[in-house]
Design an enzyme around this catalytic site. Structure first.
Site, PDB file in Angstrom:
ATOM      1  N   GLU A  48       0.836  -1.246  -0.023  1.00  0.00           N
ATOM      2  CA  GLU A  48       0.181  -0.185  -0.166  1.00  0.00           C
ATOM      3  C   GLU A  48       0.847   1.198   0.008  1.00  0.00           C
ATOM      4  O   GLU A  48       0.536   1.998  -0.723  1.00  0.00           O
ATOM      5  CB  GLU A  48      -1.176   0.271   1.348  1.00  0.00           C
ATOM      6  CG  GLU A  48      -2.541  -1.162   0.915  1.00  0.00           C
ATOM      7  CD  GLU A  48      -2.932  -0.755  -0.382  1.00  0.00           C
ATOM      8  OE1 GLU A  48      -2.979   0.214  -0.929  1.00  0.00           O
ATOM      9  OE2 GLU A  48      -3.313  -1.310  -0.624  1.00  0.00           O
ATOM     10  N   TYR A 131      -6.890   5.891   4.679  1.00  0.00           N
ATOM     11  CA  TYR A 131      -7.033   5.439   3.481  1.00  0.00           C
ATOM     12  C   TYR A 131      -6.416   4.339   3.989  1.00  0.00           C
ATOM     13  O   TYR A 131      -7.155   2.582   3.899  1.00  0.00           O
ATOM     14  CB  TYR A 131      -6.771   5.929   2.278  1.00  0.00           C
ATOM     15  CG  TYR A 131      -5.910   4.721   1.005  1.00  0.00           C
ATOM     16  CD1 TYR A 131      -7.207   4.563   0.605  1.00  0.00           C
ATOM     17  CD2 TYR A 131      -4.568   4.258   1.072  1.00  0.00           C
ATOM     18  CE1 TYR A 131      -6.730   3.393  -0.098  1.00  0.00           C
ATOM     19  CE2 TYR A 131      -4.173   3.408   0.489  1.00  0.00           C
ATOM     20  CZ  TYR A 131      -5.261   2.770  -0.742  1.00  0.00           C
ATOM     21  OH  TYR A 131      -5.003   1.332  -0.938  1.00  0.00           O
ATOM     22  N   ASP A 149      -9.259   6.423  -2.427  1.00  0.00           N
ATOM     23  CA  ASP A 149      -8.345   6.407  -3.017  1.00  0.00           C
ATOM     24  C   ASP A 149      -8.530   7.739  -4.388  1.00  0.00           C
ATOM     25  O   ASP A 149      -9.731   7.349  -4.984  1.00  0.00           O
ATOM     26  CB  ASP A 149      -7.057   5.776  -3.285  1.00  0.00           C
ATOM     27  CG  ASP A 149      -7.312   4.337  -4.477  1.00  0.00           C
ATOM     28  OD1 ASP A 149      -8.932   4.439  -4.726  1.00  0.00           O
ATOM     29  OD2 ASP A 149      -6.865   3.905  -5.031  1.00  0.00           O
TER      30      ASP A 149
END
Ligand code: SF4
Length: 329
Positions: A48, A131, A149
């Site tokens: 990520e 996020y 996102d």
């Protein structure tokens, strides 16, 4: 900018159709990416963070190498920062690597080296925002938390007719989220934006949620990006016997502090002596890079570094590119 009301909302049946259609499409079409093969929060976290501001193809090159070097969060926490930056070299935005290093240390200190799997403890770690915490917790623990996102924002904007921003984006994503498979659902939303609902030319004819989309590709195109800037830079490549002359950027530099690179020289010093020309882009700047074999300008403050050690230094992406071209590393 005012947040215009969305053109439509989903009723319960449409929400269920969305979840079912999107998940079925994801099961058939998802890309086989290495971080999707397990639910190890450390690996999901690495992917990520790498994927923020970096393309999947570039991340693929680095992901396995980084994990070979730092296979566990404890190994990452125990590493020197220069080793972490060296392993990150080529991915850019080095602040991400520094924050990861700080987060790894915090995990060892606060959680005994056990990587948190839920949102609350994740949010307390350096570099992990709303996020990233939701992405990790939903993927590894199926915690029902939606992610937003750039890809999800674009998909929702088109499906509901633009105007979604800020908190209303998150609320919309939460309302759509599958309660039974939140991790897969979040990845499906991002995958849809990455391979079907593309920024410039959405592939509506193969879109699994075409029947639920308000705009179907007819939304005004995003404004053109501001044109790239161009810049010429010249470097000196001086290597003698088994060493090469490199300089380290100051620790207080705003860009890539502490990283190593070739000494920059004035353009006129390189005239007629250029041995290598290449192109390199960093964010909105395209560089035309010329490399001259020979000594840097007198007075350059740098160090002779043995070639066998160069590959282990935290090099800037451009320095690594040049040194690979000339087969020093
Ligand atoms: Fe995007 Fe087209 Fe699908 Fe709408 S129909 S979500 S615009 S790809």
């Amino acid at each position: 900018m005012m947040n215009r009301e969305r053109d439509r909302q989903f009723d319960q049946r449409e929400t269920l159709r969305w979840r079912k259609g999107l998940l079925a499409w994801y099961d058939r079409n998802r890309r086989d990416l290495p971080w999707r093969n397990d639910r190890d929060p450390y690996r999901v976290w690495i992917s990520e963070i790498m994927l923020q501001q970096t393309r999947v193809s570039a991340v693929l090159e680095h992901y396995h190498r980084f994990l070979r070097r730092f296979p566990t969060v404890r190994k990452l926490a125990a590493a020197r920062q220069s080793s972490v930056l060296a392993a990150w070299s080529g991915l850019g935005y080095y602040r991400r690597a520094r924050m990861m290093h700080a987060a790894a240390k915090a995990i060892v200190k606060r959680h005994g080296g056990k990587f948190p799997r839920s949102i609350a403890p994740l949010r307390g770690l350096p570099g992990i925002g709303r996020y990233t915490a939701a992405a990790i917790a939903s993927i590894v623990s199926d915690e029902p938390a939606a992610v937003v996102d750039g890809n999800v924002e674009r998909v929702l904007g088109r499906v509901f007719g633009a105007g979604l921003a800020g908190e209303s984006l998150w609320e919309t994503a939460e309302a759509l989220l599958s309660r039974t498979r939140p991790g897969d659902f979040n990845q499906a939303m991002m995958e849809l934006g990455a391979i079907v609902c593309l920024p410039r030319q959405p592939r509506c004819s193969v879109c699994p949620v075409f029947g639920l989309c308000a705009t179907r590709g007819h939304l005004a195109q995003p404004k053109k990006l501001i044109g790239q800037k161009r810049r010429d830079v010249c470097y000196a490549l001086d290597h003698r016997n088994s060493s090469i002359f490199l300089v380290q950027r100051p620790e207080h530099a705003s860009l890539m502090p502490g990283m190593w690179e070739l000494p920059e020289i004035a353009a006129n010093a390189a005239e007629g002596r250029v041995s290598l020309t290449l192109r390199h882009s960093i964010t909105v700047t395209d560089y035309r890079v010329r490399v001259m074999r020979g000594p840097a300008q007198s007075g350059s403050e740098g160090h002779w570094v043995q070639k066998r050690r160069v590959g282990r230094l935290p090099l800037t992406g451009l320095a690594r590119k040049i040194l690979r071209e000339v087969e020093v590393i």
